[in-house]
Design an enzyme around this catalytic site. Sequence first.
Site, PDB file in Angstrom:
ATOM      1  N   LYS A  73       3.020  -8.571   2.228  1.00  0.00           N
ATOM      2  CA  LYS A  73       3.261  -7.592   3.573  1.00  0.00           C
ATOM      3  C   LYS A  73       3.091  -8.766   4.192  1.00  0.00           C
ATOM      4  O   LYS A  73       1.956  -9.974   4.185  1.00  0.00           O
ATOM      5  CB  LYS A  73       2.833  -6.158   3.440  1.00  0.00           C
ATOM      6  CG  LYS A  73       2.765  -6.557   5.399  1.00  0.00           C
ATOM      7  CD  LYS A  73       1.776  -5.095   5.445  1.00  0.00           C
ATOM      8  CE  LYS A  73       2.185  -3.870   6.248  1.00  0.00           C
ATOM      9  NZ  LYS A  73       1.438  -3.013   6.744  1.00  0.00           N
ATOM     10  N   SER A 148       3.602   1.163   7.482  1.00  0.00           N
ATOM     11  CA  SER A 148       4.691   0.176   8.106  1.00  0.00           C
ATOM     12  C   SER A 148       4.701  -0.754   6.130  1.00  0.00           C
ATOM     13  O   SER A 148       4.894  -2.353   6.647  1.00  0.00           O
ATOM     14  CB  SER A 148       3.767  -0.970   8.538  1.00  0.00           C
ATOM     15  OG  SER A 148       2.187  -0.839   8.059  1.00  0.00           O
ATOM     16  N   SER A 172      -0.017   2.989   5.768  1.00  0.00           N
ATOM     17  CA  SER A 172       0.942   2.604   6.014  1.00  0.00           C
ATOM     18  C   SER A 172       0.699   2.255   4.523  1.00  0.00           C
ATOM     19  O   SER A 172       1.832   0.946   4.247  1.00  0.00           O
ATOM     20  CB  SER A 172       0.269   1.746   7.096  1.00  0.00           C
ATOM     21  OG  SER A 172       1.028   1.815   8.549  1.00  0.00           O
TER      22      SER A 172
END
Length: 472
Positions: A73, A148, A172
Amino acid sequence: MLRDLHQKLVNKEISAKELVGQYLGKIKKTDDKIGAYLSVFEKKALAQAEEVDKKIQAGKKINFLEGIPYACKDNILIEGERSTCGSKILENYLAPYDAVVIEKLNNAGAVCLGKTNMDEFAMGSSCETSAFKKTRNPHDSERVPGGSSGGSAAAVASGQCVFSLGSDTGGSIRQPAAFCGVVGFKPTYGRVSRYGLVALASSLDQIGPLTSSVEDAAMVFAAIGGFDEKDSTSLTESMENFGPLFSPGLKDLKIGVPKEYFEQGVDKKIKEKVKAAIKKMEDLGAKVDEVSLPHTKYALACYYIILPSEACANLARYDGIRYGYSVNAPKNLLDTYLESRASGFGPEVKRRIMLGTYALSAGYYDAYYKKAQKVRTKVIEDFKKAFEKFDLLVTPTTPTVAFKLGEKIQDPLAMYMSDILTVPVNIAGLPALSLPCGFIGKLPVGLQIIGDYYNEKKLLEGAWAYEAADKN
């Protein structure tokens, strides 16, 4: 999958370079449609793979992650690479050092393929607030992958990497794992170092893996977890030995089913799928009973006071002066601050900064932030009381399946409600995992399993036993 790929490398059925090349080829072939990656490290990844091959050819032993391709990420720092956090304000920021989790994976020999798309500064539940692109759900390209960590979940679900790293502040990792039909694991707060993770809300953030199986999640967690002196919130409790295998079975495991997680707002078909999964656990020997977590209904409101408050403090450093985006030819110093932040941050980030600033302002701190922290204590007490009786708690991960792109982006409250079932875990700092428990049409449904503090082993073993039975 990890164990099988490791064995193929050891047996020389495939080289590390061939393996990495296959995944890079999959990214080139499919990512125009999915949009999981913001950057790909092709040359670096192939060079790392060649080093693993030299080790194998020399007859040296390799560990389980050596030569295994993964994605990261874009709020986790990798030295010399762009770390944008999905924001224009960090569009050209190059990380000066590796996050501790990256150091550990480098030491384990894992090969990073690239950085994945995310909601801007991890603020979002759909991967639509990124300044650069929208990521699409591999099961239905007209739907969101969740957020996210949507890019990380989509990359695993579409076969663009073996595993990925995400961060979980209010769900997330688990929410996109549920939407994309993969396993997403959030460890106990402090179990994995946050050093090198760009902060959103420091008392809630936690790095964890997204994988195609529970066993893979355990193996990655074993590699990245443990005490880190550079992280002041890192836990000193020693990590348990997970190993690559678990003994199947749920006999005599006490499972609590929180009634508040099945109330209004949760789709009827989601309830049916999750209840069927719970029945399967009972058939495997688990002792199942209902439990009440009465302060759950206040957790989301509590979260959306604490998170914006911490976020507005953490994001104050992006001022257009020290690093990141800065406007050209400002009139004065104040203009530099105002214009850089106004054009560098997106709408959702600005919204949460304003909420946090309001909640922390004079005259409102006691009414909002202080009260939210008191509610947080009550949520923690509910969980502690539940774990006096139960080993694990089982709930739906999300109230709905993946929704359509654009469906909620103009309705912040509806978007925030996407995290209503995952937020309490972060408020309390507990470990939790989402794994697939069926489909509604072609869209996956996530089963959330919550464990007690520091007891990731029991959580992972329980999840693995259910997963193994569900596949048979």
